[in-house]
Design a protein around this motif. Structure first.
Motif, PDB file in Angstrom:
ATOM      1  N   GLN A 276     -51.203  -9.083 -54.346  1.00 53.46           N
ATOM      2  CA  GLN A 276     -52.265  -8.890 -54.620  1.00 53.46           C
ATOM      3  C   GLN A 276     -53.361  -9.688 -53.828  1.00 53.46           C
ATOM      4  O   GLN A 276     -54.441  -9.315 -53.301  1.00 53.46           O
ATOM      5  CB  GLN A 276     -52.262  -9.227 -56.241  1.00 53.46           C
ATOM      6  CG  GLN A 276     -51.865  -8.017 -57.255  1.00 53.46           C
ATOM      7  CD  GLN A 276     -51.812  -8.490 -58.496  1.00 53.46           C
ATOM      8  OE1 GLN A 276     -52.017  -9.693 -59.080  1.00 53.46           O
ATOM      9  NE2 GLN A 276     -51.521  -7.701 -59.485  1.00 53.46           N
ATOM     10  N   LYS A 277     -53.104 -10.910 -53.797  1.00 53.50           N
ATOM     11  CA  LYS A 277     -53.921 -11.933 -52.869  1.00 53.50           C
ATOM     12  C   LYS A 277     -53.883 -11.458 -51.481  1.00 53.50           C
ATOM     13  O   LYS A 277     -54.905 -11.476 -50.974  1.00 53.50           O
ATOM     14  CB  LYS A 277     -53.206 -13.322 -52.779  1.00 53.50           C
ATOM     15  CG  LYS A 277     -53.505 -14.143 -54.192  1.00 53.50           C
ATOM     16  CD  LYS A 277     -52.620 -15.499 -54.045  1.00 53.50           C
ATOM     17  CE  LYS A 277     -53.098 -16.195 -55.399  1.00 53.50           C
ATOM     18  NZ  LYS A 277     -52.338 -17.671 -55.435  1.00 53.50           N
ATOM     19  N   LEU A 278     -52.872 -11.003 -50.933  1.00 52.18           N
ATOM     20  CA  LEU A 278     -52.720 -10.441 -49.436  1.00 52.18           C
ATOM     21  C   LEU A 278     -53.618  -9.360 -49.343  1.00 52.18           C
ATOM     22  O   LEU A 278     -54.477  -9.387 -48.516  1.00 52.18           O
ATOM     23  CB  LEU A 278     -51.322 -10.251 -49.172  1.00 52.18           C
ATOM     24  CG  LEU A 278     -51.012  -9.755 -47.418  1.00 52.18           C
ATOM     25  CD1 LEU A 278     -51.553 -10.823 -46.674  1.00 52.18           C
ATOM     26  CD2 LEU A 278     -49.673  -9.329 -47.579  1.00 52.18           C
TER      27      LEU A 278
ATOM     28  N   MET B  66     -49.352  -8.345 -41.526  1.00 50.44           N
ATOM     29  CA  MET B  66     -49.555  -8.382 -39.762  1.00 50.44           C
ATOM     30  C   MET B  66     -50.666  -8.901 -39.504  1.00 50.44           C
ATOM     31  O   MET B  66     -50.934  -9.960 -38.648  1.00 50.44           O
ATOM     32  CB  MET B  66     -48.853  -7.218 -39.074  1.00 50.44           C
ATOM     33  CG  MET B  66     -47.605  -6.611 -39.099  1.00 50.44           C
ATOM     34  SD  MET B  66     -47.057  -5.135 -38.284  1.00 50.44           S
ATOM     35  CE  MET B  66     -47.893  -4.085 -39.413  1.00 50.44           C
ATOM     36  N   GLU B  67     -51.983  -8.438 -40.038  1.00 52.12           N
ATOM     37  CA  GLU B  67     -53.314  -8.893 -39.737  1.00 52.12           C
ATOM     38  C   GLU B  67     -53.488 -10.511 -40.239  1.00 52.12           C
ATOM     39  O   GLU B  67     -54.062 -11.330 -39.526  1.00 52.12           O
ATOM     40  CB  GLU B  67     -54.358  -8.047 -40.498  1.00 52.12           C
ATOM     41  CG  GLU B  67     -55.638  -8.298 -40.308  1.00 52.12           C
ATOM     42  CD  GLU B  67     -56.446  -7.690 -38.841  1.00 52.12           C
ATOM     43  OE1 GLU B  67     -57.453  -7.628 -38.694  1.00 52.12           O
ATOM     44  OE2 GLU B  67     -55.361  -7.358 -38.142  1.00 52.12           O
ATOM     45  N   PHE B  68     -52.899 -10.895 -41.388  1.00 50.03           N
ATOM     46  CA  PHE B  68     -52.732 -12.318 -41.750  1.00 50.03           C
ATOM     47  C   PHE B  68     -52.213 -13.217 -40.557  1.00 50.03           C
ATOM     48  O   PHE B  68     -52.823 -14.213 -40.281  1.00 50.03           O
ATOM     49  CB  PHE B  68     -52.101 -12.142 -42.944  1.00 50.03           C
ATOM     50  CG  PHE B  68     -52.320 -13.490 -43.821  1.00 50.03           C
ATOM     51  CD1 PHE B  68     -53.638 -13.771 -44.369  1.00 50.03           C
ATOM     52  CD2 PHE B  68     -51.184 -14.617 -43.774  1.00 50.03           C
ATOM     53  CE1 PHE B  68     -53.676 -15.167 -45.144  1.00 50.03           C
ATOM     54  CE2 PHE B  68     -51.379 -15.863 -44.286  1.00 50.03           C
ATOM     55  CZ  PHE B  68     -52.726 -16.205 -44.990  1.00 50.03           C
TER      56      PHE B  68
ATOM     57  N   GLU C  24     -58.544  -6.794 -47.466  1.00 55.11           N
ATOM     58  CA  GLU C  24     -59.714  -5.781 -47.733  1.00 55.11           C
ATOM     59  C   GLU C  24     -60.885  -6.258 -47.163  1.00 55.11           C
ATOM     60  O   GLU C  24     -61.877  -5.586 -46.797  1.00 55.11           O
ATOM     61  CB  GLU C  24     -60.080  -5.701 -49.392  1.00 55.11           C
ATOM     62  CG  GLU C  24     -61.068  -4.626 -49.750  1.00 55.11           C
ATOM     63  CD  GLU C  24     -61.316  -4.461 -51.266  1.00 55.11           C
ATOM     64  OE1 GLU C  24     -62.316  -3.733 -51.471  1.00 55.11           O
ATOM     65  OE2 GLU C  24     -60.332  -4.913 -51.963  1.00 55.11           O
ATOM     66  N   PHE C  25     -61.215  -7.880 -47.386  1.00 55.28           N
ATOM     67  CA  PHE C  25     -62.428  -8.473 -46.629  1.00 55.28           C
ATOM     68  C   PHE C  25     -62.230  -8.877 -45.460  1.00 55.28           C
ATOM     69  O   PHE C  25     -63.525  -9.274 -44.913  1.00 55.28           O
ATOM     70  CB  PHE C  25     -62.937  -9.242 -47.854  1.00 55.28           C
ATOM     71  CG  PHE C  25     -63.353  -9.023 -49.438  1.00 55.28           C
ATOM     72  CD1 PHE C  25     -64.733  -8.340 -49.306  1.00 55.28           C
ATOM     73  CD2 PHE C  25     -62.346  -8.875 -50.256  1.00 55.28           C
ATOM     74  CE1 PHE C  25     -65.005  -7.770 -50.677  1.00 55.28           C
ATOM     75  CE2 PHE C  25     -62.883  -8.277 -51.539  1.00 55.28           C
ATOM     76  CZ  PHE C  25     -64.139  -7.997 -51.735  1.00 55.28           C
TER      77      PHE C  25
END
Length: 353
Positions: free
Chosen positions: A9-11, A185-187, A16-17
């Motif tokens: 959920q946090k990820l 992957m983006e994180f 999203e933002f």
């Protein structure tokens, strides 16, 4: 880390933002997703973006890709490196057309059987195109999960790969598999970076083991170092009026099926005279060799090899005998051939036209 829905959920909330606006995120077409994933292996996004757009423009579908010749694919791929990716893609495109009626398989195991598609790429296509619950584990994912959980198992071992893949699949949100994989992957690519990660803005900074133990820079752990091979390439550029000579690299080596000038590989940086003695040129008696230019040594760094190379411009009076692989090429046509990066740089440096 045990099963924790708050992680996903946090990820996903962070994603999203904070996700970047990238063209392959606007499609569920498995062909486009496959194309982006293969291009972005060993390639930065800022470089890969142009190639992704270029390939989609030239080959809008896997059927179009399959119809192209290998030389055409390699020429369009020129500059990306790791050319086996392009050759494997071409093989796979033709297999999809001939055995799957031009449609990508819609299950993980079938994708995995395609040439050039490993566990990561199969999971990425399966999850993003078909929303199937398979975790895509790449270097970014290794880094994020090892830091947050303080895992010191080396990622370049069978045990490490199994452990991280199992953990990623455990954390995966099966209802949003594609978004979850892209988010993780983006994180890793933008926030939990290899150097100077943005820990202050991390949604997991209160629970990150590496941050708490000050081991961020040492995770993930790798067991072995890659052995680097050093090679010395002497390229002979023969001036034959409006023509020169090229050879195709056909052996199972770097830059397979790309074109280059006749090459003499030596054991070190030999003197010019010794290099010409060791070359495969067969000259008639009394032939005159004029050395028009000898470039300084340059270096091309590959993942497992360091290539030192130079170019020797020759004008030869009389006929010569070249290796059977050499072809005579009009200089004005030389840019039509797919060549390795050192050759491309030299062609751009010199005024061939």
């Amino acid at each position: 880390m045990t099963k924790d829905t708050s992680f996903s959920q946090k990820l996903l909330h962070w994603y999203e933002f904070n996700k970047r606006d990238l063209p392959w995120r606007e499609t569920a077409d498995p062909y486009a997703i496959w194309l982006s994933e293969i291009i972005l292996q060993q390639t930065r996004i800022d470089q890969g973006m142009a190639y992704y757009i270029r390939f989609l423009d030239a080959y809008p579908s896997v059927n179009d890709f399959a119809k192209a010749s290998e030389d055409e694919i390699l020429k369009l791929w020129q500059g990306l490196g790791y050319y086996s990716r392009a050759r494997n893609m071409h093989h796979t495109a033709r297999e999809i057309v001939s055995q799957h009626q031009g449609h990508f398989p819609a299950d993980y195991q079938s994708l995995l059987r395609l040439k050039g598609i490993g566990e990561y790429t199969a999971a990425a296509i399966a999850s993003i195109a078909y929303n199937l619950p398979h975790a895509a584990v790449d270097g970014n994912v290794f880094r994020v999960l090892s830091r947050i959980n303080g895992i010191e198992t080396p990622i370049d071992t069978g045990q490490g790969k199994k452990q991280f893949t199992a953990l990623a699949n455990e954390l995966l949100d099966p209802q949003q598999a594609g978004n979850f994989n892209q988010a993780l992957m983006e994180f890793g690519a933008t926030l939990c970076t290899p150097k100077k990660p943005g820990c202050a803005n991390c949604p997991f900074n209160t629970s990150c083991v590496a941050l708490r133990n000050k081991t961020t820079e040492s995770l993930p752990v790798k067991k072995g170092k890659v052995k680097i091979r050093t090679r010395f390439f002497n390229y002979l550029i023969i001036n034959d009026g409006s023509h020169t000579y090229l050879s195709k690299r056909t052996s199972n080596d770097i830059w397979k099926n790309l074109y280059e000038f006749p090459l003499t590989e030596t054991s070190d940086k030999k003197e010019l005279h010794q290099t010409l003695v060791e070359s495969q040129l067969i000259l008639p008696q009394n032939a005159k060799i004029e050395i028009e230019e000898e470039t300084p040594w340059q270096k091309q760094v590959l993942s497992h090899q360091h290539i030192f190379y130079r170019f020797i411009y020759l004008k030869i009076g009389g006929k010569i005998k070249l290796p059977s692989s050499a072809i005579k090429v009009n200089k004005k046509d030389i840019f039509n051939f797919a060549v390795p990066k050192p050759i491309e740089k030299e062609l751009n440096r010199n005024n061939w036209l």
